[in-house]
Design a protein around this motif. Structure first.
Motif, mmCIF file in Angstrom:
data_model
loop_
_atom_site.group_PDB
_atom_site.id
_atom_site.type_symbol
_atom_site.label_atom_id
_atom_site.label_comp_id
_atom_site.label_asym_id
_atom_site.label_seq_id
_atom_site.Cartn_x
_atom_site.Cartn_y
_atom_site.Cartn_z
ATOM 1 N N ALA A 31 -3.407 14.220 8.866
ATOM 2 C CA ALA A 31 -3.724 13.360 7.724
ATOM 3 C C ALA A 31 -4.819 12.384 8.147
ATOM 4 O O ALA A 31 -4.691 11.713 9.179
ATOM 5 C CB ALA A 31 -2.490 12.596 7.267
ATOM 6 N N CYS A 77 -6.716 9.053 7.195
ATOM 7 C CA CYS A 77 -6.433 7.893 6.349
ATOM 8 C C CYS A 77 -7.394 6.746 6.649
ATOM 9 O O CYS A 77 -7.869 6.595 7.781
ATOM 10 C CB CYS A 77 -5.009 7.406 6.574
ATOM 11 N N ILE A 118 -5.681 15.017 -1.697
ATOM 12 C CA ILE A 118 -4.844 14.210 -2.583
ATOM 13 C C ILE A 118 -5.605 13.008 -3.134
ATOM 14 O O ILE A 118 -5.010 12.140 -3.765
ATOM 15 C CB ILE A 118 -3.558 13.750 -1.856
ATOM 16 N N ASP A 119 -6.921 12.966 -2.905
ATOM 17 C CA ASP A 119 -7.761 11.881 -3.417
ATOM 18 C C ASP A 119 -8.273 12.280 -4.801
ATOM 19 O O ASP A 119 -9.292 12.948 -4.926
ATOM 20 C CB ASP A 119 -8.925 11.630 -2.456
ATOM 21 N N ILE A 156 1.723 16.376 -4.882
ATOM 22 C CA ILE A 156 1.437 16.446 -3.439
ATOM 23 C C ILE A 156 2.558 17.189 -2.712
ATOM 24 O O ILE A 156 2.308 18.091 -1.906
ATOM 25 C CB ILE A 156 1.267 15.031 -2.854
ATOM 26 N N ILE A 175 -5.421 16.952 5.676
ATOM 27 C CA ILE A 175 -5.087 16.249 4.435
ATOM 28 C C ILE A 175 -6.081 15.109 4.225
ATOM 29 O O ILE A 175 -6.165 14.189 5.046
ATOM 30 C CB ILE A 175 -3.648 15.696 4.473
ATOM 31 N N ASN A 176 -6.826 15.192 3.136
ATOM 32 C CA ASN A 176 -7.774 14.142 2.774
ATOM 33 C C ASN A 176 -7.083 13.165 1.834
ATOM 34 O O ASN A 176 -6.580 13.557 0.782
ATOM 35 C CB ASN A 176 -9.008 14.750 2.096
ATOM 36 N N THR A 177 -7.048 11.888 2.192
ATOM 37 C CA THR A 177 -6.300 10.901 1.418
ATOM 38 C C THR A 177 -7.224 9.962 0.654
ATOM 39 O O THR A 177 -8.427 9.908 0.891
ATOM 40 C CB THR A 177 -5.387 10.071 2.344
ATOM 41 N N SER A 178 -6.638 9.201 -0.240
ATOM 42 C CA SER A 178 -7.391 8.241 -1.044
ATOM 43 C C SER A 178 -7.798 7.030 -0.202
ATOM 44 O O SER A 178 -7.134 6.670 0.771
ATOM 45 C CB SER A 178 -6.528 7.784 -2.225
ATOM 46 N N LEU A 182 0.477 6.732 -0.136
ATOM 47 C CA LEU A 182 0.153 7.206 1.210
ATOM 48 C C LEU A 182 1.387 7.200 2.103
ATOM 49 O O LEU A 182 1.650 8.169 2.838
ATOM 50 C CB LEU A 182 -0.948 6.343 1.815
ATOM 51 N N MET A 236 3.794 9.974 1.141
ATOM 52 C CA MET A 236 3.245 11.275 1.544
ATOM 53 C C MET A 236 3.446 11.503 3.038
ATOM 54 O O MET A 236 3.887 12.583 3.463
ATOM 55 C CB MET A 236 1.756 11.343 1.197
#
Length: 382
Positions: free
Chosen positions: A42, A44, A74-75, A129, A158-161, A172, A175
Protein backbone atom coordinates in the motif's frame (compact mmCIF):
# COMPACT_ATOMS: atom_id res chain seq x y z
CA UNK A 1 25.43 34.17 -11.00
CA UNK A 2 27.57 31.68 -9.14
CA UNK A 3 24.99 31.47 -6.38
CA UNK A 4 22.23 30.79 -8.91
CA UNK A 5 24.25 28.05 -10.59
CA UNK A 6 25.05 26.48 -7.24
CA UNK A 7 21.35 26.57 -6.30
CA UNK A 8 20.34 24.88 -9.55
CA UNK A 9 23.00 22.24 -9.10
CA UNK A 10 21.82 21.68 -5.55
CA UNK A 11 18.25 21.12 -6.72
CA UNK A 12 19.38 18.65 -9.37
CA UNK A 13 21.50 16.80 -6.84
CA UNK A 14 18.58 16.69 -4.42
CA UNK A 15 16.27 15.36 -7.15
CA UNK A 16 18.81 12.68 -8.12
CA UNK A 17 19.17 11.67 -4.47
CA UNK A 18 15.39 11.36 -4.10
CA UNK A 19 15.18 9.31 -7.30
CA UNK A 20 17.77 6.89 -5.94
CA UNK A 21 15.87 6.71 -2.67
CA UNK A 22 12.68 5.75 -4.51
CA UNK A 23 14.43 3.12 -6.65
CA UNK A 24 16.10 1.60 -3.59
CA UNK A 25 12.73 1.45 -1.79
CA UNK A 26 11.05 -0.21 -4.79
CA UNK A 27 13.93 -2.69 -5.19
CA UNK A 28 13.75 -3.53 -1.49
CA UNK A 29 10.05 -4.41 -1.86
CA UNK A 30 10.49 -6.44 -5.05
CA UNK A 31 13.71 -8.29 -4.25
CA UNK A 32 13.57 -8.71 -0.49
CA UNK A 33 14.42 -12.35 0.30
CA UNK A 34 11.30 -12.45 2.46
CA UNK A 35 8.90 -11.50 -0.33
CA UNK A 36 7.31 -14.91 -0.70
CA UNK A 37 4.42 -14.91 -0.82
CA UNK A 38 4.60 -11.95 -3.25
CA UNK A 39 4.28 -8.56 -1.58
CA UNK A 40 1.02 -6.69 -1.08
CA UNK A 41 2.07 -3.03 -1.01
CA UNK A 42 0.00 0.00 0.00
CA UNK A 43 1.44 3.38 -1.04
CA UNK A 44 0.16 6.12 1.27
CA UNK A 45 0.72 9.83 1.73
CA UNK A 46 -0.75 13.31 1.22
CA UNK A 47 -1.95 14.58 -2.14
CA UNK A 48 0.61 15.70 -4.73
CA UNK A 49 3.41 13.87 -2.96
CA UNK A 50 4.19 11.48 -5.81
CA UNK A 51 2.28 8.36 -4.74
CA UNK A 52 1.08 7.57 -8.26
CA UNK A 53 4.55 8.09 -9.71
CA UNK A 54 6.05 5.74 -7.12
CA UNK A 55 3.30 3.19 -7.81
CA UNK A 56 4.23 3.16 -11.50
CA UNK A 57 7.92 2.77 -10.69
CA UNK A 58 7.09 -0.09 -8.33
CA UNK A 59 4.82 -1.69 -10.94
CA UNK A 60 7.64 -1.77 -13.48
CA UNK A 61 10.10 -3.30 -11.05
CA UNK A 62 7.61 -5.92 -9.83
CA UNK A 63 6.68 -6.85 -13.41
CA UNK A 64 10.39 -7.39 -14.14
CA UNK A 65 10.53 -9.91 -11.30
CA UNK A 66 7.09 -11.57 -11.30
CA UNK A 67 5.88 -11.06 -14.88
CA UNK A 68 2.39 -10.05 -13.72
CA UNK A 69 1.22 -7.56 -11.08
CA UNK A 70 -2.14 -6.56 -9.62
CA UNK A 71 -3.01 -2.90 -9.10
CA UNK A 72 -5.85 -1.86 -6.79
CA UNK A 73 -6.74 1.81 -7.23
CA UNK A 74 -8.87 3.20 -4.40
CA UNK A 75 -8.27 6.90 -5.16
CA UNK A 76 -11.62 7.88 -6.68
CA UNK A 77 -10.56 11.51 -7.15
CA UNK A 78 -7.25 10.94 -8.94
CA UNK A 79 -7.21 7.34 -10.21
CA UNK A 80 -4.22 6.35 -12.27
CA UNK A 81 -5.76 4.26 -15.05
CA UNK A 82 -9.50 5.06 -15.15
CA UNK A 83 -11.72 8.14 -15.27
CA UNK A 84 -12.57 9.61 -11.84
CA UNK A 85 -15.20 7.98 -9.65
CA UNK A 86 -13.98 4.39 -9.99
CA UNK A 87 -12.54 1.86 -7.57
CA UNK A 88 -10.74 -0.60 -9.82
CA UNK A 89 -8.57 -3.70 -9.94
CA UNK A 90 -6.10 -4.07 -12.82
CA UNK A 91 -3.62 -6.75 -13.84
CA UNK A 92 -0.51 -5.65 -15.73
CA UNK A 93 1.95 -7.78 -17.68
CA UNK A 94 3.85 -5.04 -19.53
CA UNK A 95 6.01 -2.28 -18.12
CA UNK A 96 5.06 1.35 -18.73
CA UNK A 97 7.71 2.88 -21.00
CA UNK A 98 6.92 6.46 -20.01
CA UNK A 99 5.96 7.07 -16.39
CA UNK A 100 4.72 10.61 -17.15
CA UNK A 101 1.94 9.77 -19.65
CA UNK A 102 -1.68 9.67 -18.51
CA UNK A 103 -3.41 6.71 -20.08
CA UNK A 104 -6.44 4.51 -19.58
CA UNK A 105 -6.37 0.78 -18.92
CA UNK A 106 -9.34 -1.59 -18.93
CA UNK A 107 -9.77 -2.87 -15.38
CA UNK A 108 -10.19 -6.54 -14.58
CA UNK A 109 -13.08 -5.55 -12.32
CA UNK A 110 -14.37 -2.20 -11.10
CA UNK A 111 -17.15 -0.47 -9.20
CA UNK A 112 -18.51 3.00 -9.88
CA UNK A 113 -18.51 5.17 -6.77
CA UNK A 114 -19.83 8.22 -8.64
CA UNK A 115 -17.96 10.84 -6.63
CA UNK A 116 -14.41 12.15 -6.29
CA UNK A 117 -14.04 11.81 -2.51
CA UNK A 118 -15.20 9.45 0.21
CA UNK A 119 -17.06 12.02 2.30
CA UNK A 120 -20.59 11.32 1.04
CA UNK A 121 -20.47 7.57 1.58
CA UNK A 122 -17.29 6.10 3.12
CA UNK A 123 -19.12 2.86 3.97
CA UNK A 124 -19.95 2.23 0.31
CA UNK A 125 -16.39 3.03 -0.76
CA UNK A 126 -14.96 0.60 1.78
CA UNK A 127 -17.36 -2.14 0.66
CA UNK A 128 -16.05 -1.74 -2.90
CA UNK A 129 -12.42 -1.85 -1.74
CA UNK A 130 -12.97 -4.96 0.37
CA UNK A 131 -14.86 -6.70 -2.43
CA UNK A 132 -12.12 -6.05 -5.02
CA UNK A 133 -9.41 -7.15 -2.60
CA UNK A 134 -11.30 -10.38 -1.84
CA UNK A 135 -11.65 -10.95 -5.59
CA UNK A 136 -7.91 -10.44 -6.01
CA UNK A 137 -7.18 -13.00 -3.27
CA UNK A 138 -9.51 -15.53 -4.87
CA UNK A 139 -8.33 -15.11 -8.46
CA UNK A 140 -4.70 -13.95 -8.29
CA UNK A 141 -3.24 -14.73 -4.87
CA UNK A 142 -3.55 -18.50 -4.93
CA UNK A 143 -1.13 -21.02 -3.49
CA UNK A 144 -1.10 -24.66 -4.57
CA UNK A 145 -4.73 -24.53 -5.71
CA UNK A 146 -5.53 -28.17 -6.57
CA UNK A 147 -8.56 -27.21 -8.66
CA UNK A 148 -6.65 -24.54 -10.59
CA UNK A 149 -3.01 -25.63 -10.82
CA UNK A 150 -2.23 -22.97 -13.46
CA UNK A 151 -3.00 -20.18 -11.03
CA UNK A 152 -0.14 -18.64 -9.09
CA UNK A 153 0.23 -15.77 -6.65
CA UNK A 154 1.12 -12.33 -7.99
CA UNK A 155 2.04 -9.15 -6.08
CA UNK A 156 -0.42 -6.31 -5.52
CA UNK A 157 0.15 -2.55 -5.47
CA UNK A 158 -2.52 -0.38 -3.81
CA UNK A 159 -2.77 3.28 -4.81
CA UNK A 160 -4.48 5.30 -2.07
CA UNK A 161 -6.12 8.70 -1.83
CA UNK A 162 -4.16 11.81 -0.84
CA UNK A 163 -6.87 12.76 1.66
CA UNK A 164 -5.14 11.77 4.89
CA UNK A 165 -7.24 13.57 7.51
CA UNK A 166 -10.78 13.04 8.81
CA UNK A 167 -12.86 10.68 6.65
CA UNK A 168 -9.91 10.07 4.33
CA UNK A 169 -7.78 8.82 7.21
CA UNK A 170 -10.66 6.65 8.45
CA UNK A 171 -11.03 4.97 5.03
CA UNK A 172 -7.27 4.44 4.78
CA UNK A 173 -7.07 2.98 8.29
CA UNK A 174 -9.95 0.57 7.71
CA UNK A 175 -8.47 -0.52 4.38
CA UNK A 176 -5.05 -1.22 5.93
CA UNK A 177 -6.65 -3.21 8.73
CA UNK A 178 -8.65 -5.32 6.29
CA UNK A 179 -5.89 -5.92 3.75
CA UNK A 180 -3.03 -6.26 6.22
CA UNK A 181 -0.36 -5.49 3.57
CA UNK A 182 3.14 -6.94 3.75
CA UNK A 183 4.60 -3.48 2.97
CA UNK A 184 3.38 0.07 3.53
CA UNK A 185 5.18 2.89 1.73
CA UNK A 186 4.71 6.13 3.69
CA UNK A 187 5.40 9.17 1.50
CA UNK A 188 6.00 12.29 3.59
CA UNK A 189 6.54 16.00 2.96
CA UNK A 190 8.45 18.59 4.95
CA UNK A 191 5.10 20.05 6.06
CA UNK A 192 4.51 17.69 8.97
CA UNK A 193 0.87 18.68 9.58
CA UNK A 194 0.01 17.38 6.08
CA UNK A 195 1.54 13.95 6.67
CA UNK A 196 0.03 10.72 7.91
CA UNK A 197 0.51 9.74 11.55
CA UNK A 198 3.87 8.09 12.16
CA UNK A 199 4.47 4.40 12.64
CA UNK A 200 1.93 1.62 12.09
CA UNK A 201 -0.98 3.85 13.14
CA UNK A 202 -3.61 1.40 11.79
CA UNK A 203 -2.51 -1.55 13.92
CA UNK A 204 -4.16 -1.87 17.33
CA UNK A 205 -2.69 -3.63 20.34
CA UNK A 206 -4.47 -6.90 19.48
CA UNK A 207 -2.86 -7.14 16.03
CA UNK A 208 0.71 -6.17 16.90
CA UNK A 209 1.99 -9.63 16.00
CA UNK A 210 0.99 -9.16 12.33
CA UNK A 211 4.28 -8.38 10.52
CA UNK A 212 4.51 -5.38 8.19
CA UNK A 213 7.43 -3.59 6.56
CA UNK A 214 7.01 0.17 6.87
CA UNK A 215 9.15 2.04 4.34
CA UNK A 216 9.54 5.83 4.60
CA UNK A 217 10.31 7.90 1.50
CA UNK A 218 10.31 11.63 0.82
CA UNK A 219 7.73 13.30 -1.40
CA UNK A 220 8.50 14.13 -5.02
CA UNK A 221 7.81 17.80 -4.35
CA UNK A 222 9.45 18.37 -0.99
CA UNK A 223 7.98 21.84 -0.54
CA UNK A 224 4.53 23.38 0.07
CA UNK A 225 2.38 23.50 -3.08
CA UNK A 226 0.58 26.68 -4.17
CA UNK A 227 -3.16 27.20 -4.51
CA UNK A 228 -3.26 25.84 -8.06
CA UNK A 229 -3.22 22.26 -6.78
CA UNK A 230 -7.03 21.95 -6.68
CA UNK A 231 -7.31 23.50 -10.13
CA UNK A 232 -4.71 21.08 -11.48
CA UNK A 233 -6.62 18.14 -10.00
CA UNK A 234 -9.81 19.28 -11.74
CA UNK A 235 -7.95 19.63 -15.06
CA UNK A 236 -6.51 16.12 -14.77
CA UNK A 237 -9.98 14.72 -14.02
CA UNK A 238 -11.35 16.50 -17.08
CA UNK A 239 -8.52 15.15 -19.23
CA UNK A 240 -9.22 11.59 -18.14
CA UNK A 241 -12.93 11.95 -18.89
CA UNK A 242 -12.21 13.55 -22.28
CA UNK A 243 -9.75 10.75 -23.09
CA UNK A 244 -12.41 8.20 -22.16
CA UNK A 245 -15.14 9.69 -24.36
CA UNK A 246 -12.60 10.41 -27.12
CA UNK A 247 -12.80 6.65 -27.72
CA UNK A 248 -16.26 7.27 -29.23
CA UNK A 249 -14.62 9.10 -32.15
CA UNK A 250 -12.70 7.52 -35.04
CA UNK A 251 -8.98 7.17 -34.37
CA UNK A 252 -8.20 9.33 -37.39
CA UNK A 253 -10.50 12.14 -36.23
CA UNK A 254 -8.27 15.22 -36.05
CA UNK A 255 -8.58 17.57 -33.10
CA UNK A 256 -6.74 20.86 -33.42
CA UNK A 257 -8.76 23.04 -31.05
CA UNK A 258 -11.49 22.99 -28.43
CA UNK A 259 -14.26 23.53 -31.01
CA UNK A 260 -13.12 20.44 -32.93
CA UNK A 261 -13.66 18.40 -29.78
CA UNK A 262 -17.16 19.84 -29.26
CA UNK A 263 -18.13 19.22 -32.89
CA UNK A 264 -16.72 15.72 -32.71
CA UNK A 265 -18.76 14.82 -29.62
CA UNK A 266 -21.84 16.48 -31.13
CA UNK A 267 -21.48 14.37 -34.28
CA UNK A 268 -21.68 11.09 -32.37
CA UNK A 269 -24.98 9.30 -32.93
CA UNK A 270 -26.30 8.73 -29.40
CA UNK A 271 -27.43 5.38 -28.11
CA UNK A 272 -31.04 5.26 -26.93
CA UNK A 273 -32.06 3.56 -23.72
CA UNK A 274 -35.73 3.28 -22.87
CA UNK A 275 -36.40 4.36 -19.32
CA UNK A 276 -38.92 1.55 -18.87
CA UNK A 277 -36.00 -0.85 -19.24
CA UNK A 278 -33.62 1.05 -16.96
CA UNK A 279 -33.23 0.90 -13.20
CA UNK A 280 -31.67 4.16 -12.00
CA UNK A 281 -29.51 3.83 -8.88
CA UNK A 282 -28.67 6.98 -6.95
CA UNK A 283 -25.56 5.93 -5.04
CA UNK A 284 -25.61 9.02 -2.84
CA UNK A 285 -29.36 9.70 -2.45
CA UNK A 286 -29.32 13.04 -4.26
CA UNK A 287 -32.94 13.00 -5.44
CA UNK A 288 -36.09 10.94 -4.88
CA UNK A 289 -36.39 7.71 -6.85
CA UNK A 290 -39.52 8.91 -8.67
CA UNK A 291 -37.79 12.03 -10.02
CA UNK A 292 -34.35 10.57 -10.68
CA UNK A 293 -34.71 10.40 -14.49
CA UNK A 294 -35.49 14.13 -14.63
CA UNK A 295 -32.01 14.96 -13.34
CA UNK A 296 -30.03 12.79 -15.75
CA UNK A 297 -29.66 15.16 -18.70
CA UNK A 298 -26.16 16.60 -19.02
CA UNK A 299 -24.66 14.17 -16.51
CA UNK A 300 -22.11 11.38 -16.52
CA UNK A 301 -23.48 8.02 -15.44
CA UNK A 302 -22.09 4.58 -14.75
CA UNK A 303 -23.67 1.59 -16.49
CA UNK A 304 -24.20 -2.04 -15.56
CA UNK A 305 -26.28 -5.08 -16.36
CA UNK A 306 -28.31 -7.25 -14.03
CA UNK A 307 -25.94 -10.07 -15.00
CA UNK A 308 -22.88 -8.13 -13.75
CA UNK A 309 -21.05 -9.56 -10.71
CA UNK A 310 -22.30 -8.03 -7.46
CA UNK A 311 -20.49 -6.51 -4.54
CA UNK A 312 -21.07 -9.02 -1.75
CA UNK A 313 -21.44 -6.39 0.95
CA UNK A 314 -23.77 -3.90 -0.78
CA UNK A 315 -25.19 -5.89 -3.74
CA UNK A 316 -24.10 -3.17 -6.20
CA UNK A 317 -23.21 -4.58 -9.64
CA UNK A 318 -19.81 -4.06 -11.22
CA UNK A 319 -19.62 -1.20 -13.68
CA UNK A 320 -19.06 -1.87 -17.40
CA UNK A 321 -18.46 1.73 -18.51
CA UNK A 322 -19.52 5.37 -18.50
CA UNK A 323 -22.05 7.29 -20.53
CA UNK A 324 -22.74 10.98 -21.02
CA UNK A 325 -26.46 11.71 -21.25
CA UNK A 326 -27.04 14.30 -23.97
CA UNK A 327 -30.79 14.47 -23.43
CA UNK A 328 -33.80 12.85 -21.78
CA UNK A 329 -36.75 12.61 -24.16
CA UNK A 330 -39.83 12.49 -21.96
CA UNK A 331 -42.22 12.14 -24.93
CA UNK A 332 -40.40 9.00 -26.08
CA UNK A 333 -39.54 8.06 -22.48
CA UNK A 334 -35.91 7.36 -23.36
CA UNK A 335 -32.45 8.79 -22.79
CA UNK A 336 -29.86 9.65 -25.43
CA UNK A 337 -26.29 9.02 -24.39
CA UNK A 338 -22.83 8.70 -25.89
CA UNK A 339 -20.45 6.00 -24.73
CA UNK A 340 -17.47 4.03 -26.06
CA UNK A 341 -19.09 0.80 -24.79
CA UNK A 342 -19.95 -1.48 -27.71
CA UNK A 343 -23.52 -1.71 -28.97
CA UNK A 344 -23.56 -5.44 -28.25
CA UNK A 345 -22.91 -4.78 -24.57
CA UNK A 346 -25.20 -1.73 -24.48
CA UNK A 347 -28.10 -3.94 -25.53
CA UNK A 348 -27.76 -5.68 -22.17
CA UNK A 349 -27.48 -2.50 -20.06
CA UNK A 350 -30.44 -2.11 -17.72
CA UNK A 351 -28.86 -0.30 -14.77
CA UNK A 352 -27.39 3.19 -14.62
CA UNK A 353 -25.73 4.92 -11.68
CA UNK A 354 -26.14 8.63 -11.10
CA UNK A 355 -22.98 10.53 -10.19
CA UNK A 356 -21.74 13.76 -8.64
CA UNK A 357 -18.83 14.01 -11.09
CA UNK A 358 -18.32 17.39 -12.76
CA UNK A 359 -18.73 17.20 -16.54
CA UNK A 360 -15.97 18.69 -18.77
CA UNK A 361 -17.19 21.82 -20.54
CA UNK A 362 -16.59 20.29 -24.00
CA UNK A 363 -19.27 17.71 -23.20
CA UNK A 364 -21.67 20.21 -21.63
CA UNK A 365 -21.45 22.38 -24.75
CA UNK A 366 -22.56 19.46 -26.92
CA UNK A 367 -26.22 20.08 -26.01
CA UNK A 368 -25.85 23.78 -26.86
CA UNK A 369 -24.22 22.83 -30.15
CA UNK A 370 -27.05 20.44 -30.97
CA UNK A 371 -29.65 23.09 -30.19
CA UNK A 372 -27.87 25.64 -32.40
CA UNK A 373 -27.70 23.08 -35.24
CA UNK A 374 -31.46 22.46 -34.97
CA UNK A 375 -32.19 26.18 -35.19
CA UNK A 376 -29.90 26.53 -38.22
CA UNK A 377 -31.58 23.59 -39.97
CA UNK A 378 -35.03 25.11 -39.42
CA UNK A 379 -33.89 28.49 -40.75
CA UNK A 380 -32.47 26.89 -43.88
CA UNK A 381 -35.78 25.15 -44.56
CA UNK A 382 -37.74 28.44 -44.42
Amino acid sequence: METGGGGSGGLEEEAAKREREWEEAADAVAYDSCTWPPPVVAVCGPGNSGKSAFCRLLLNILIARYGKVGYLDIDVGQPEFTPPGFVSLHVFEKQAKDLTILYLHNPTRCFFFGDICAKRNPKLLLSYIFDLYDYFLKEFYCFLDVDYPDKSAIPLVINTSGWVKGTGLHVLTEMLKYVSPTHVIRVSTTVERKNLPGGTFWINQYDEDRPVNLVEIRAAHNSPRHLLVKKEARIIRDLRLIAYFRQCLPRDFNIFCFDDLIQGFASIHPYQLHLSKIHVIDLHCQVSATDSHRFLSGTIVGMATSASPLSIECSTPCCIGLGFIKAVDISEYCIHLITPVSQKIMEKVNIIFQSCIAVPSCLLKVSDYDALSDITDRMLKL
